[in-house]
Motif scaffolding. Structure first.
Motif, PDB file in Angstrom:
ATOM      1  N   ASP A   1       0.600  -4.350 -28.682  1.00  0.00           N
ATOM      2  CA  ASP A   1       1.466  -3.176 -28.616  1.00  0.00           C
ATOM      3  C   ASP A   1       1.414  -2.445 -27.275  1.00  0.00           C
ATOM      4  OD1 ASP A   1      -1.077  -2.158 -28.798  1.00  0.00           O
ATOM      5  OD2 ASP A   1      -0.710  -0.964 -30.581  1.00  0.00           O
ATOM      6  N   SER A   2       1.011  -3.137 -26.228  1.00  0.00           N
ATOM      7  CA  SER A   2       0.836  -2.444 -24.952  1.00  0.00           C
ATOM      8  C   SER A   2       2.138  -2.197 -24.194  1.00  0.00           C
ATOM      9  CB  SER A   2      -0.147  -3.204 -24.065  1.00  0.00           C
ATOM     10  OG  SER A   2       0.306  -4.529 -23.863  1.00  0.00           O
ATOM     11  N   ASP A   3       3.055  -3.159 -24.205  1.00  0.00           N
ATOM     12  CA  ASP A   3       4.320  -2.986 -23.487  1.00  0.00           C
ATOM     13  C   ASP A   3       5.341  -4.004 -23.998  1.00  0.00           C
ATOM     14  OD1 ASP A   3       4.156  -5.513 -21.809  1.00  0.00           O
ATOM     15  OD2 ASP A   3       2.363  -4.485 -21.102  1.00  0.00           O
ATOM     16  N   ALA A   4       6.588  -3.821 -23.601  1.00  0.00           N
ATOM     17  CA  ALA A   4       7.672  -4.680 -24.093  1.00  0.00           C
ATOM     18  C   ALA A   4       7.479  -6.136 -23.686  1.00  0.00           C
ATOM     19  CB  ALA A   4       9.015  -4.161 -23.589  1.00  0.00           C
ATOM     20  N   GLU A   5       6.999  -6.370 -22.482  1.00  0.00           N
ATOM     21  CA  GLU A   5       6.791  -7.748 -22.012  1.00  0.00           C
ATOM     22  C   GLU A   5       5.734  -8.462 -22.854  1.00  0.00           C
ATOM     23  OE1 GLU A   5       5.436 -10.149 -17.986  1.00  0.00           O
ATOM     24  OE2 GLU A   5       5.871  -8.020 -17.850  1.00  0.00           O
ATOM     25  N   THR A   6       4.652  -7.755 -23.161  1.00  0.00           N
ATOM     26  CA  THR A   6       3.599  -8.348 -23.982  1.00  0.00           C
ATOM     27  C   THR A   6       4.103  -8.627 -25.393  1.00  0.00           C
ATOM     28  OG1 THR A   6       1.932  -7.186 -22.684  1.00  0.00           O
ATOM     29  CG2 THR A   6       1.229  -8.038 -24.809  1.00  0.00           C
ATOM     30  N   LEU A   7       4.859  -7.689 -25.963  1.00  0.00           N
ATOM     31  CA  LEU A   7       5.426  -7.897 -27.296  1.00  0.00           C
ATOM     32  C   LEU A   7       6.354  -9.105 -27.326  1.00  0.00           C
ATOM     33  CD1 LEU A   7       6.187  -4.237 -28.397  1.00  0.00           C
ATOM     34  CD2 LEU A   7       4.677  -5.856 -29.558  1.00  0.00           C
TER      35      LEU A   7
END
Length: 153
Positions: free
Chosen positions: A111-117
């Motif tokens: 849940d850290s950022d959109a790219e990670t998701l």
């Protein structure tokens, strides 16, 4: 007393689940499996390099992955290696700290950022487009291990 531990062939089976604990540390049994396999040149597609998910354990303890790999190469059993971890960790951890860290790691989500998701969702989709129960990094690792060795998603 040193117990010689037989090498693990990770071309034939996955390492232990990241959820398993040794001395309260989640992921440590898996790291030991990967280190033993690396020493035996049987790592397969797995990595033992102090990065990826492994880095969380090494950051928490302050250990160097090469130092752990060298100790594993001596052939000790899990209990001996746990004692070595405690003796050589730069960050001496109390049982409650280990428990808290392990609990956090077990439930850690992307849940850290959109790219990670997006990256997480893409990895899940490699195995199943319909699984809605894969929400943590450990869920994904277990799914990957299961499917890689012939299981169905």
């Amino acid at each position: 007393m040193t117990t010689t531990h037989s090498p693990i062939d990770l071309t034939q089976r996955p390492p232990r689940s990241p959820r398993l604990k040794l001395g309260g540390f989640v992921f440590l049994p898996r790291l030991l499996d990967k280190a033993r396999a690396a020493h035996a040149d049987k790592l397969g597609e797995y990595r033992f390099n102090g990065r990826g998910m492994d880095r969380h354990f090494f950051n928490f303890t302050g250990l160097d992955h090469e130092a752990l790999r060298a100790e594993v190469a001596k052939g000790g059993g899990d209990g001996e290696l746990l004692a070595w971890v405690h003796a050589h960790s730069k960050h001496a951890r109390t049982p409650w700290e280990i428990m808290s860290w392990s609990e956090y790691m077990t439930h850690r989500t992307p849940d850290s950022d959109a790219e990670t998701l997006a990256d997480f969702a893409a990895h899940v989709a490699e195995f199943s487009k319909t699984r809605e129960d894969i929400s943590t990094w450990f869920d994904l690792i277990d799914l990957d291990d299961h499917c890689t060795f012939g299981g169905l998603a």
